[in-house]
Design an enzyme around this catalytic site. Structure first.
Site, PDB file in Angstrom:
ATOM      1  CB  SER A 174       3.655   8.982   5.110  1.00  0.00           C
ATOM      2  OG  SER A 174       2.338   9.110   4.630  1.00  0.00           O
ATOM      3  CG  ASP A 175      -0.620   5.238   4.358  1.00  0.00           C
ATOM      4  OD1 ASP A 175      -0.940   5.734   5.453  1.00  0.00           O
ATOM      5  OD2 ASP A 175      -1.278   5.418   3.324  1.00  0.00           O
ATOM      6  CB  VAL A 176       4.950   1.749   3.305  1.00  0.00           C
ATOM      7  CG1 VAL A 176       5.959   0.622   3.459  1.00  0.00           C
ATOM      8  CG2 VAL A 176       3.885   1.356   2.281  1.00  0.00           C
ATOM      9  N   GLY A 179       3.805   2.025   9.096  1.00  0.00           N
ATOM     10  CA  GLY A 179       3.604   0.616   9.434  1.00  0.00           C
ATOM     11  C   GLY A 179       4.881  -0.044   9.915  1.00  0.00           C
TER      12      GLY A 179
END
Length: 408
Positions: A174-176, A179
């Site tokens: 979910s971070d990537v 981003g």
């Protein structure tokens, strides 16, 4: 930055102030830098971005995690607990095109660098607010990390061994994705900004991005599908679409349509399955999934994976070995695409951005910045005199991270 002056690409000339930490925000800013933007990473005194210490392993002065999300940036250290530090940051933001932050909503209001305050003074500014759960709603002020987003979005509920406990996808998914979403939204806002001079507010959250990843599963559930559960890697709709054991290792097979199903059956030596009318379409195959998986598994176990890769490749059936990372980093296609970038001046490698542009024939690949290494340089570019910079350093409103500028 070693190649800043020679930066090319569609975002060349775009000035970005990056006040983010951890992984989603730095990833967004890095992709903008990869596309030519001049990204100034603003960090806190002392330790800087949290991920600088997320190790081992370490790449010189920082962790491999940090190195993987902070290339092509310059680092400035600003003390946000000092009024002169805040004033300095406002000057940098006012001269920038884009400001990215990932503070919990509301925290920056006290400092006067929230969206309403900045856009009132700088109407051209694109303000990208990244958070765990968004800028509004009852949980806007909750802190968020990848694990929480994967859990709350339902992603974990469908991941794991069949009949087993829900599992986190074992990377900062979910971070990537957040981003990537933020970088896409910023790039879209830049198109309008360059045409009209007007900025925008971009609200991107880990939860919303994880929900986007879950879009087909949520749509299926809302259309009447039963509540899903961990299924061991099978697809919720398509059959056959999963990993199978062979004589030596696992192989994934992706049968995406009825014609492909018939070719698959002939190729692997199961022509009888192709002739059965109840298996002619995907709904029928899904109803008989358990039987098909048993039959296909038994057949594929007869020969090694390399054999089936050749056979299925010749038949036009998508398939792949389930590769370990040691195989991934030596995969001929990965190498041919230049998908791995060596960190300049370090015995380490990171992953190239997932896009290729003709205007950037050679990817930008400046080493991640040392903490505060560009404080003096960036302040000078933004109109601060040597005396003013020295005064800010002396009162610890900013820090000079250059080796010659550090105090003993």
């Amino acid at each position: 930055m070693d190649d800043r002056d020679a930066a090319s690409g569609p975002l060349a000339g775009l000035k970005v102030v990056d006040l983010t930490t951890s992984y989603a925000g730095p990833t967004a800013a890095m992709y903008l830098a990869d596309l030519g933007a001049d990204v100034v990473k603003v960090e806190r005194p002392g330790g800087g971005d949290d991920t600088r210490t997320w190790g081992p392993p370490f790449v010189g002065s920082a962790s491999a995690w940090f190195a993987s999300a902070n290339r092509n940036k310059r680092s400035v250290v600003v003390n946000l607990r000092d009024p002169d530090g805040i004033a300095t940051l406002r000057t940098l933001i006012g001269r920038a095109d884009v400001f990215i932050e990932n503070f919990t909503p509301g925290k920056l209001e006290v400092l006067g660098i929230d969206h309403e305050s900045l856009r009132a003074e700088f109407p051209h500014l694109i303000y990208c607010a990244m958070s765990g759960f968004g800028q509004d709603g009852p949980d806007r002020n909750l802190p968020g990390y990848d694990l929480a987003a994967q859990a709350r979005s339902g992603l974990m509920s469908v991941t794991g061994a069949k009949g087993g406990s829900p599992q986190r996808v074992s990377t900062a998914l979910s971070d990537v994705v957040t981003g990537m979403c933020a970088a896409l939204a910023v790039a879209a806002a830049v198109v309008r900004q360059r045409g009209t001079g007007q900025g925008d507010l971009i609200d991107v959250s880990l939860l919303d991005s994880a929900l986007a990843v879950m879009a087909p599963r949520i749509a299926g559930f809302l259309a009447g599908e039963p509540e899903p559960a961990p299924s061991g890697g099978t697809d919720s709709v398509l059959a056959v679409y999963q990993a199978f054991p062979t004589a030596d290792r696992d192989l994934v097979v992706a049968v995406g349509n009825d014609a492909m199903w018939r070719r698959f059956c002939v190729a692997v030596g199961l022509p009888g399955l192709a002739e059965r009318p109840e298996l002619a379409d995907n709904p029928g195959r899904r109803d008989h999934r358990a039987e098909l998986v048993e039959a296909v598994s038994a057949k594929l176990r007869e020969r090694p994976a390399a054999h089936w890769r050749r056979v299925l490749g010749d038949a036009g059936i998508p398939c792949s070995l389930v590769q370990s990372l040691s195989e991934v980093v030596s995969d001929p296609q990965v190498l041919a695409r230049g998908s791995l970038l060596e960190v300049p001046g370090a015995d380490a490698w990171v992953v190239r951005g997932p896009f290729r542009l003709a205007s950037i024939p050679h990817p930008r690949n400046a080493r991640f910045p040392d903490l505060g290494a560009h404080t003096v340089e960036v302040l000078a570019e933004n109109g601060f005199s040597p005396d003013e910079i020295g005064w800010l350093i002396e009162r610890q409103a900013v820090e000079d991270g250059r080796a010659e500028g550090r105090r003993p």
